[in-house]
Design an enzyme around this catalytic site. Structure first.
Site, mmCIF file in Angstrom:
data_model
loop_
_atom_site.group_PDB
_atom_site.id
_atom_site.type_symbol
_atom_site.label_atom_id
_atom_site.label_comp_id
_atom_site.label_asym_id
_atom_site.label_seq_id
_atom_site.Cartn_x
_atom_site.Cartn_y
_atom_site.Cartn_z
ATOM 1 C CG ASN A 7 -1.827 1.224 1.248
ATOM 2 O OD1 ASN A 7 -1.407 2.335 0.940
ATOM 3 N ND2 ASN A 7 -3.071 1.038 1.654
ATOM 4 C CD GLU A 34 -4.565 4.743 0.901
ATOM 5 O OE1 GLU A 34 -5.055 5.781 1.377
ATOM 6 O OE2 GLU A 34 -4.073 3.824 1.595
ATOM 7 C CE1 TYR A 105 -6.692 0.465 0.878
ATOM 8 C CE2 TYR A 105 -7.706 1.864 -0.777
ATOM 9 C CZ TYR A 105 -7.203 1.690 0.495
ATOM 10 O OH TYR A 105 -7.222 2.732 1.392
ATOM 11 C CG ASP A 151 -4.417 -2.229 2.958
ATOM 12 O OD1 ASP A 151 -4.726 -2.945 3.935
ATOM 13 O OD2 ASP A 151 -4.498 -0.985 2.985
ATOM 14 C CG ASN A 153 -7.653 -1.616 5.255
ATOM 15 O OD1 ASN A 153 -6.943 -1.139 6.143
ATOM 16 N ND2 ASN A 153 -7.862 -0.992 4.106
ATOM 17 C CG ASP A 254 -0.171 4.327 6.677
ATOM 18 O OD1 ASP A 254 -0.030 4.033 5.471
ATOM 19 O OD2 ASP A 254 -1.251 4.708 7.150
ATOM 20 C CG HIS A 255 -0.034 -0.053 4.596
ATOM 21 N ND1 HIS A 255 -0.822 -1.140 4.913
ATOM 22 C CD2 HIS A 255 -0.841 1.025 4.680
ATOM 23 C CE1 HIS A 255 -2.050 -0.732 5.187
ATOM 24 N NE2 HIS A 255 -2.083 0.585 5.054
#
Length: 264
Positions: A7, A34, A105, A151, A153, A254-255
């Site tokens: 991501n 993303e 995603y 991702d 999530n 952040d990933h």
């Protein structure tokens, strides 16, 4: 065949980081999520110069977006209808060696883990149910080499998060989400590649919040990024790696990337 998923949280902003990662790790394929970029603005030429000439891109302005960059040619490519909101959240390619690759995603789901109060959470649950239904209709896990990355999530296991008890009511680790993701995995008898190498009682993460003053010192992460393989690839999985150091790069996502290598 080395496959990576990441991501990137804006492909135009972090194209230099992606280039550095590609030079250092040389995956055959990099799947991005993303990307936050419409197709016409995707930095395709920059990646082609690095040897990733084969590209499948499904993006939109501002949010969402997925892409697959490859050194290897595609035999086919397309998207499937998983998203009721019409977002660009999934793409698939088939390689000339027969491997089918899906890049996902999954919606983050907002902050309130109640589908009645939070439309974003309801959307996330709907998306996961559609994933389970789609792959549940297939009966070829043992015959067809398929890899699903992205991702997702959701941190499904107790040690996929820094504190199981404290995060039970936090979106990404609530029981309804973790059970739904397990339903997705069971629907196609997917192999969780990371957990083939890292025992389930060992903590491992792929995401650390921007909110942490010192992400590395607090190490309050979650494993939101996954690589799954069909049973046909059970004997072909050779390695996995989560590139944790990239969380500390300047202007990092952040990933961090997750990688797996297959003998195909």
């Amino acid at each position: 065949m080395k496959i990576a998923t990441w991501n990137i949280n804006s492909v135009r902003l972090r194209a230099p980081l992606a280039a550095r990662f590609l030079r250092e790790h040389q995956p055959d394929v990099l799947c991005l999520q993303e990307t936050k970029c419409p197709n016409e603005l995707f930095p395709a030429k920059e990646f082609a110069k690095l040897g990733y000439e084969h590209q499948s891109v499904h993006g939109q302005k501002g949010y969402n977006g997925v892409a697959i960059l490859s050194k290897l040619p595609f035999a086919a490519q397309g998207t499937d209808d998983f998203c009721r909101e019409g977002h660009c959240r999934q793409i698939r390619v088939t390689f000339e060696n027969g491997l089918e690759l899906h890049d996902f995603y999954v919606p983050a789901g907002g902050d309130v883990p109640d589908a009645k109060l939070n439309p974003k959470f309801d959307h996330k649950l709907d998306f996961l149910k559609r994933m389970a239904d789609f792959f549940g209709k297939r009966k070829d896990s043992a015959k067809t080499p398929v890899v699903l990355v992205g991702d997702l999530n959701v941190a499904p296991l107790e040690h996929d998060v820094w504190s199981h008890k404290q995060l039970l009511n936090v979106v990404s680790h609530t029981p309804i989400e973790t059970e739904l993701l397990k339903t997705c995995a069971a629907a196609f008898d997917w192999i969780d590649v990371t957990r083939q190498f890292v025992p389930e009682n060992e903590k491992i993460y792929s995401w650390w919040s921007y909110r942490a003053a010192d992400w590395e010192a607090s190490d309050r992460g979650r494993r939101l990024d996954h690589i799954w393989a069909s049973q046909a690839l059970k004997g072909a999985i050779k390695s996995q790696k989560i590139v944790k150091k990239m969380r500390g790069w300047e202007k990092a996502s952040d990933h961090v990337p997750v990688m797996a290598e297959f003998d195909i």
